[in-house]
Design an enzyme around this catalytic site. Structure first.
Site, mmCIF file in Angstrom:
data_model
loop_
_atom_site.group_PDB
_atom_site.id
_atom_site.type_symbol
_atom_site.label_atom_id
_atom_site.label_comp_id
_atom_site.label_asym_id
_atom_site.label_seq_id
_atom_site.Cartn_x
_atom_site.Cartn_y
_atom_site.Cartn_z
ATOM 1 N N ASN A 8 0.869 -1.176 0.000
ATOM 2 C CA ASN A 8 0.000 0.000 0.000
ATOM 3 C C ASN A 8 0.908 1.228 0.000
ATOM 4 O O ASN A 8 1.594 1.481 0.988
ATOM 5 C CB ASN A 8 -0.878 -0.059 1.272
ATOM 6 C CG ASN A 8 -1.670 1.208 1.500
ATOM 7 O OD1 ASN A 8 -1.739 2.081 0.633
ATOM 8 N ND2 ASN A 8 -2.279 1.312 2.684
ATOM 9 N N LYS A 10 0.057 4.300 -0.123
ATOM 10 C CA LYS A 10 -0.552 5.465 0.558
ATOM 11 C C LYS A 10 -0.390 6.733 -0.289
ATOM 12 O O LYS A 10 -0.490 6.677 -1.506
ATOM 13 C CB LYS A 10 0.048 5.604 1.959
ATOM 14 C CG LYS A 10 -0.084 4.291 2.744
ATOM 15 C CD LYS A 10 0.238 4.397 4.187
ATOM 16 C CE LYS A 10 0.062 3.015 4.841
ATOM 17 N NZ LYS A 10 0.298 3.000 6.253
ATOM 18 N N HIS A 97 -9.278 0.539 5.840
ATOM 19 C CA HIS A 97 -7.925 0.761 6.368
ATOM 20 C C HIS A 97 -8.003 1.694 7.573
ATOM 21 O O HIS A 97 -8.817 2.619 7.598
ATOM 22 C CB HIS A 97 -7.013 1.363 5.286
ATOM 23 C CG HIS A 97 -5.578 1.364 5.710
ATOM 24 N ND1 HIS A 97 -5.051 2.327 6.533
ATOM 25 C CD2 HIS A 97 -4.576 0.486 5.461
ATOM 26 C CE1 HIS A 97 -3.771 2.039 6.765
ATOM 27 N NE2 HIS A 97 -3.462 0.934 6.117
ATOM 28 N N GLU A 99 -6.299 4.094 8.554
ATOM 29 C CA GLU A 99 -6.162 5.538 8.286
ATOM 30 C C GLU A 99 -7.484 6.113 7.781
ATOM 31 O O GLU A 99 -7.837 7.252 8.084
ATOM 32 C CB GLU A 99 -5.008 5.781 7.299
ATOM 33 C CG GLU A 99 -3.665 5.620 8.005
ATOM 34 C CD GLU A 99 -2.551 5.052 7.139
ATOM 35 O OE1 GLU A 99 -2.646 5.098 5.912
ATOM 36 O OE2 GLU A 99 -1.571 4.526 7.728
ATOM 37 N N GLU A 170 -4.807 -5.895 10.656
ATOM 38 C CA GLU A 170 -3.752 -4.905 10.893
ATOM 39 C C GLU A 170 -3.994 -4.242 12.251
ATOM 40 O O GLU A 170 -4.809 -3.321 12.348
ATOM 41 C CB GLU A 170 -3.794 -3.825 9.806
ATOM 42 C CG GLU A 170 -3.618 -4.353 8.412
ATOM 43 C CD GLU A 170 -3.128 -3.263 7.464
ATOM 44 O OE1 GLU A 170 -2.001 -3.381 6.982
ATOM 45 O OE2 GLU A 170 -3.858 -2.280 7.253
ATOM 46 N N GLY A 176 2.894 1.514 10.911
ATOM 47 C CA GLY A 176 3.812 2.641 10.781
ATOM 48 C C GLY A 176 4.554 2.971 12.062
ATOM 49 O O GLY A 176 5.164 4.033 12.182
ATOM 50 N N SER A 215 3.945 -2.936 10.133
ATOM 51 C CA SER A 215 5.403 -2.951 10.255
ATOM 52 C C SER A 215 6.053 -4.241 9.748
ATOM 53 O O SER A 215 7.019 -4.736 10.329
ATOM 54 C CB SER A 215 5.833 -2.659 11.701
ATOM 55 O OG SER A 215 5.403 -1.350 12.066
HETATM 56 P P1 PGA Z 1 3.291 -0.263 7.705
HETATM 57 O O1 PGA Z 1 1.794 0.005 7.139
HETATM 58 O O2 PGA Z 1 3.787 -1.500 7.014
HETATM 59 O O3 PGA Z 1 4.064 0.974 7.339
HETATM 60 O O4 PGA Z 1 3.152 -0.469 9.170
HETATM 61 C C1 PGA Z 1 0.879 -1.039 6.978
HETATM 62 C C2 PGA Z 1 -0.426 -0.538 6.396
HETATM 63 O O5 PGA Z 1 -0.802 0.612 6.640
HETATM 64 O O6 PGA Z 1 -1.114 -1.284 5.670
#
Ligand code: PGA
Length: 253
Positions: A8, A10, A97, A99, A170, A176, A215
């Site tokens: 992803n 983003k 997601h 976010e 997740e 992140g 992560s």
């Molecule tokens: P990350 O993000 O691997 O940077 O933790 C995962 C995601 O948002 O799907």
């Protein structure tokens, strides 16, 4: 069942960078990608065509969209319809997601509309679910996963085969942050998700892929991908570079 290795991107990458990264991924993986793995990249809308150019005609590489609005077309300033995404070569899309849930305040009801609409319009949906740190501390994992899944699965379109769906577990506290869920946490959550899926789809429930995200990096992917009920990964930060993402895609092969 093919493992789904997804990145992803983003809100990162301009067109040139996106196309170069996608071409580098194809170069690095083309001859090594096992037949039981597929690569899916979710670039920002503005880089979909650039990635499509690089992936077109390559077996095992698919394009996905990070978002869309659940209607065919209409007066929705700033929004994109699933038809428009398919027109650009997308076969996958994300919904739920963290976010989108937290920054854009999308609730389970809206996510569920998006999810059903996407499936009905022949987009393979990756539904993201996961608990916040606060919910984890209050031992609410099971409740949160059940609620988030129920919102979408209660309205699952009957005419659609359930394998069109992937779940991405997740944990919000691991996205992140560099904080990876431990193997036990992952197995516990994925087993729970599988149990819930089987309660909705007694037959097809075992064929729905459950991805882990949060992560994931080249140095932890090999152990994660081999855990029970882990059928792929959804990668943010480490999915932005062709070097690290290709290592992740090939982990434990
Ligand atoms: P990350 O993000 O691997 O940077 O933790 C995962 C995601 O948002 O799907």
């Amino acid at each position: 069942m093919k493992k789904c290795m997804a990145a992803n991107w983003k809100m990162y990458k301009l067109q040139n960078d996106a196309e170069e990264t996608a071409r580098a991924l194809v170069r690095k993986l083309k001859d090594k990608l096992p037949s039981d793995r597929e690569v899916v990249v979710f670039p920002p809308f503005t880089a979909l065509s650039a990635v499509y150019k690089a992936f077109h005609g390559q077996r095992g590489f698919s394009l996905g969209a990070q978002n869309f609005y659940p209607d065919l077309q209409g007066a929705y300033t700033g929004e994109i319809a699933p038809e428009m995404l398919k027109d650009l070569g997308c076969s996958y899309a994300l919904a739920g997601h963290s976010e989108r849930r937290h920054i854009f305040e999308e609730d389970n009801a809206f996510i569920s509309r998006k999810f059903s609409f996407g499936l009905q319009n022949h987009v393979n949906m990756v539904l993201c679910i996961g608990e916040t740190l606060k919910e984890r501390k209050h031992d609410m994992l099971q409740e949160v996963l059940k609620q988030q899944l129920a919102a979408c699965l209660n309205k699952f379109p009957k005419e659609i085969y359930p394998s069109k769906l992937c779940i991405a577990y997740e944990p919000v506290w691991a996205i992140g942050t560099g904080e990876v869920a431990g193997n036990q946490d992952i197995v516990r959550a994925h087993n729970l998700v599988r149990k819930i899926l089987l309660s909705y789809f007694p037959e097809a429930g075992s064929q729905i892929r459950i991805l882990y995200g949060g992560s994931v990096k080249p140095d932890n992917c090999a152990q994660i991908i081999e855990l029970d009920n882990v059928d792929g990964v959804l990668v943010g930060g480490a999915g932005l570079s062709a070097d690290s993402f290709s290592e992740i895609v090939l982990a434990a092969t």
